[in-house]
Design a protein around this motif. Structure first.
Motif, PDB file in Angstrom:
ATOM      1  N   TYR A  69     -62.315  13.260   2.612  1.00  0.00           N
ATOM      2  CA  TYR A  69     -61.233  14.129   2.151  1.00  0.00           C
ATOM      3  C   TYR A  69     -61.660  15.567   1.867  1.00  0.00           C
ATOM      4  O   TYR A  69     -60.831  16.470   1.841  1.00  0.00           O
ATOM      5  CB  TYR A  69     -60.608  13.553   0.870  1.00  0.00           C
ATOM      6  CG  TYR A  69     -59.998  12.199   1.063  1.00  0.00           C
ATOM      7  CD1 TYR A  69     -58.761  12.057   1.672  1.00  0.00           C
ATOM      8  CD2 TYR A  69     -60.667  11.046   0.647  1.00  0.00           C
ATOM      9  CE1 TYR A  69     -58.193  10.810   1.857  1.00  0.00           C
ATOM     10  CE2 TYR A  69     -60.105   9.797   0.829  1.00  0.00           C
ATOM     11  CZ  TYR A  69     -58.870   9.683   1.432  1.00  0.00           C
ATOM     12  OH  TYR A  69     -58.316   8.445   1.621  1.00  0.00           O
ATOM     13  N   GLY A  70     -62.934  15.768   1.626  1.00  0.00           N
ATOM     14  CA  GLY A  70     -63.426  17.061   1.166  1.00  0.00           C
ATOM     15  C   GLY A  70     -63.177  18.229   2.099  1.00  0.00           C
ATOM     16  O   GLY A  70     -62.831  19.320   1.647  1.00  0.00           O
ATOM     17  N   ALA A  71     -63.335  18.032   3.395  1.00  0.00           N
ATOM     18  CA  ALA A  71     -63.212  19.144   4.351  1.00  0.00           C
ATOM     19  C   ALA A  71     -61.842  19.813   4.284  1.00  0.00           C
ATOM     20  O   ALA A  71     -61.742  21.035   4.351  1.00  0.00           O
ATOM     21  CB  ALA A  71     -63.500  18.659   5.759  1.00  0.00           C
ATOM     22  N   LYS A  72     -60.788  19.024   4.123  1.00  0.00           N
ATOM     23  CA  LYS A  72     -59.454  19.625   4.108  1.00  0.00           C
ATOM     24  C   LYS A  72     -59.093  20.210   2.741  1.00  0.00           C
ATOM     25  O   LYS A  72     -58.150  20.978   2.634  1.00  0.00           O
ATOM     26  CB  LYS A  72     -58.393  18.627   4.572  1.00  0.00           C
ATOM     27  CG  LYS A  72     -58.125  17.483   3.630  1.00  0.00           C
ATOM     28  CD  LYS A  72     -57.020  16.584   4.165  1.00  0.00           C
ATOM     29  CE  LYS A  72     -56.698  15.479   3.171  1.00  0.00           C
ATOM     30  NZ  LYS A  72     -55.571  14.668   3.596  1.00  0.00           N
ATOM     31  N   LEU A  73     -59.845  19.872   1.689  1.00  0.00           N
ATOM     32  CA  LEU A  73     -59.544  20.350   0.350  1.00  0.00           C
ATOM     33  C   LEU A  73     -60.479  21.453  -0.136  1.00  0.00           C
ATOM     34  O   LEU A  73     -60.160  22.166  -1.094  1.00  0.00           O
ATOM     35  CB  LEU A  73     -59.584  19.191  -0.654  1.00  0.00           C
ATOM     36  CG  LEU A  73     -58.634  18.021  -0.379  1.00  0.00           C
ATOM     37  CD1 LEU A  73     -58.883  16.887  -1.366  1.00  0.00           C
ATOM     38  CD2 LEU A  73     -57.191  18.470  -0.437  1.00  0.00           C
ATOM     39  N   LYS A  74     -61.619  21.610   0.518  1.00  0.00           N
ATOM     40  CA  LYS A  74     -62.618  22.583   0.063  1.00  0.00           C
ATOM     41  C   LYS A  74     -62.125  24.019   0.276  1.00  0.00           C
ATOM     42  O   LYS A  74     -61.663  24.372   1.352  1.00  0.00           O
ATOM     43  CB  LYS A  74     -63.942  22.375   0.795  1.00  0.00           C
ATOM     44  CG  LYS A  74     -65.052  23.259   0.268  1.00  0.00           C
ATOM     45  CD  LYS A  74     -66.368  22.949   0.942  1.00  0.00           C
ATOM     46  CE  LYS A  74     -67.438  23.918   0.459  1.00  0.00           C
ATOM     47  NZ  LYS A  74     -68.729  23.652   1.098  1.00  0.00           N
ATOM     48  N   VAL A  75     -62.239  24.829  -0.784  1.00  0.00           N
ATOM     49  CA  VAL A  75     -61.811  26.230  -0.712  1.00  0.00           C
ATOM     50  C   VAL A  75     -62.962  27.198  -0.933  1.00  0.00           C
ATOM     51  O   VAL A  75     -62.799  28.398  -0.761  1.00  0.00           O
ATOM     52  CB  VAL A  75     -60.662  26.530  -1.707  1.00  0.00           C
ATOM     53  CG1 VAL A  75     -59.403  25.787  -1.301  1.00  0.00           C
ATOM     54  CG2 VAL A  75     -61.058  26.193  -3.135  1.00  0.00           C
ATOM     55  N   GLY A  76     -64.126  26.699  -1.345  1.00  0.00           N
ATOM     56  CA  GLY A  76     -65.259  27.583  -1.555  1.00  0.00           C
ATOM     57  C   GLY A  76     -66.381  26.926  -2.318  1.00  0.00           C
ATOM     58  O   GLY A  76     -66.473  25.699  -2.396  1.00  0.00           O
ATOM     59  N   THR A  77     -67.230  27.774  -2.894  1.00  0.00           N
ATOM     60  CA  THR A  77     -68.376  27.315  -3.666  1.00  0.00           C
ATOM     61  C   THR A  77     -68.442  28.082  -4.984  1.00  0.00           C
ATOM     62  O   THR A  77     -67.818  29.130  -5.141  1.00  0.00           O
ATOM     63  CB  THR A  77     -69.697  27.526  -2.903  1.00  0.00           C
ATOM     64  OG1 THR A  77     -69.821  28.907  -2.590  1.00  0.00           O
ATOM     65  CG2 THR A  77     -69.743  26.704  -1.628  1.00  0.00           C
ATOM     66  N   VAL A  78     -69.231  27.564  -5.897  1.00  0.00           N
ATOM     67  CA  VAL A  78     -69.441  28.231  -7.178  1.00  0.00           C
ATOM     68  C   VAL A  78     -70.616  29.201  -7.039  1.00  0.00           C
ATOM     69  O   VAL A  78     -71.649  28.850  -6.456  1.00  0.00           O
ATOM     70  CB  VAL A  78     -69.741  27.212  -8.306  1.00  0.00           C
ATOM     71  CG1 VAL A  78     -70.079  27.901  -9.608  1.00  0.00           C
ATOM     72  CG2 VAL A  78     -68.554  26.274  -8.483  1.00  0.00           C
ATOM     73  N   ALA A  79     -70.439  30.394  -7.549  1.00  0.00           N
ATOM     74  CA  ALA A  79     -71.493  31.398  -7.500  1.00  0.00           C
ATOM     75  C   ALA A  79     -72.676  30.941  -8.334  1.00  0.00           C
ATOM     76  O   ALA A  79     -72.505  30.333  -9.391  1.00  0.00           O
ATOM     77  CB  ALA A  79     -70.973  32.730  -8.027  1.00  0.00           C
ATOM     78  N   GLU A  80     -73.849  31.228  -7.845  1.00  0.00           N
ATOM     79  CA  GLU A  80     -75.061  30.921  -8.602  1.00  0.00           C
ATOM     80  C   GLU A  80     -75.087  31.785  -9.849  1.00  0.00           C
ATOM     81  O   GLU A  80     -74.772  32.966  -9.806  1.00  0.00           O
ATOM     82  CB  GLU A  80     -76.299  31.213  -7.753  1.00  0.00           C
ATOM     83  CG  GLU A  80     -76.463  30.301  -6.570  1.00  0.00           C
ATOM     84  CD  GLU A  80     -76.856  28.892  -6.956  1.00  0.00           C
ATOM     85  OE1 GLU A  80     -77.576  28.718  -7.952  1.00  0.00           O
ATOM     86  OE2 GLU A  80     -76.452  27.959  -6.249  1.00  0.00           O
ATOM     87  N   THR A  81     -75.463  31.192 -10.949  1.00  0.00           N
ATOM     88  CA  THR A  81     -75.613  31.950 -12.191  1.00  0.00           C
ATOM     89  C   THR A  81     -77.069  32.007 -12.566  1.00  0.00           C
ATOM     90  O   THR A  81     -77.803  31.039 -12.372  1.00  0.00           O
ATOM     91  CB  THR A  81     -74.792  31.311 -13.338  1.00  0.00           C
ATOM     92  OG1 THR A  81     -75.178  29.944 -13.475  1.00  0.00           O
ATOM     93  CG2 THR A  81     -73.305  31.384 -13.059  1.00  0.00           C
ATOM     94  N   ALA A  82     -77.477  33.117 -13.082  1.00  0.00           N
ATOM     95  CA  ALA A  82     -78.883  33.284 -13.471  1.00  0.00           C
ATOM     96  C   ALA A  82     -79.197  32.428 -14.670  1.00  0.00           C
ATOM     97  O   ALA A  82     -78.431  32.343 -15.625  1.00  0.00           O
ATOM     98  CB  ALA A  82     -79.151  34.735 -13.782  1.00  0.00           C
ATOM     99  N   LYS A  83     -80.335  31.758 -14.623  1.00  0.00           N
ATOM    100  CA  LYS A  83     -80.793  30.946 -15.745  1.00  0.00           C
ATOM    101  C   LYS A  83     -81.974  31.654 -16.382  1.00  0.00           C
ATOM    102  O   LYS A  83     -82.921  32.007 -15.699  1.00  0.00           O
ATOM    103  CB  LYS A  83     -81.176  29.547 -15.280  1.00  0.00           C
ATOM    104  CG  LYS A  83     -80.006  28.762 -14.753  1.00  0.00           C
ATOM    105  CD  LYS A  83     -80.408  27.371 -14.378  1.00  0.00           C
ATOM    106  CE  LYS A  83     -79.204  26.606 -13.856  1.00  0.00           C
ATOM    107  NZ  LYS A  83     -79.505  25.250 -13.495  1.00  0.00           N
ATOM    108  N   LEU A  84     -81.888  31.842 -17.674  1.00  0.00           N
ATOM    109  CA  LEU A  84     -82.969  32.537 -18.388  1.00  0.00           C
ATOM    110  C   LEU A  84     -83.960  31.557 -18.952  1.00  0.00           C
ATOM    111  O   LEU A  84     -83.712  30.482 -19.279  1.00  0.00           O
ATOM    112  CB  LEU A  84     -82.389  33.392 -19.516  1.00  0.00           C
ATOM    113  CG  LEU A  84     -81.384  34.446 -19.041  1.00  0.00           C
ATOM    114  CD1 LEU A  84     -80.789  35.154 -20.254  1.00  0.00           C
ATOM    115  CD2 LEU A  84     -82.066  35.454 -18.148  1.00  0.00           C
TER     116      LEU A  84
END
Length: 84
Positions: A69-84
């Motif tokens: 199901y994922g291919a038809k529902l995927k709209v993007g990705t989450v941006a990487e966040t910097a880890k300190l």
């Protein structure tokens, strides 16, 4: 082309008309079109809208569900966040 979202942006999509986004493994999916098809009912999907649903998703689904199901529902990705 895949869009990149922050977690805050994903959290703002909680409405069927504008989109109901969830995060699974850093990928963003619009679950609004899937509400009526979900075997577990729309209520649980609505409850997860705008959130990281990774842990809950893998608790109840095997590794065959997302490719199906994922291919038809995927709209993007989450941006990487910097880890300190």
């Amino acid at each position: 082309m895949s869009k990149t979202f922050t977690k805050a942006e994903v959290a703002s999509f909680k409405d069927e008309k504008t989109g109901m986004y969830i995060i699974i493994d850093n990928d963003v999916y619009d679950i609004a079109p899937f509400l009526d098809e979900h075997p577990g009912g729309a209520k649980i999907l609505k409850r997860m809208a705008g959130k990281d649903a990774t842990k809950s998703f893998w608790k109840y689904h095997n590794d065959k569900v997302l490719p199906k199901y994922g291919a038809k529902l995927k709209v993007g990705t989450v941006a990487e966040t910097a880890k300190l």
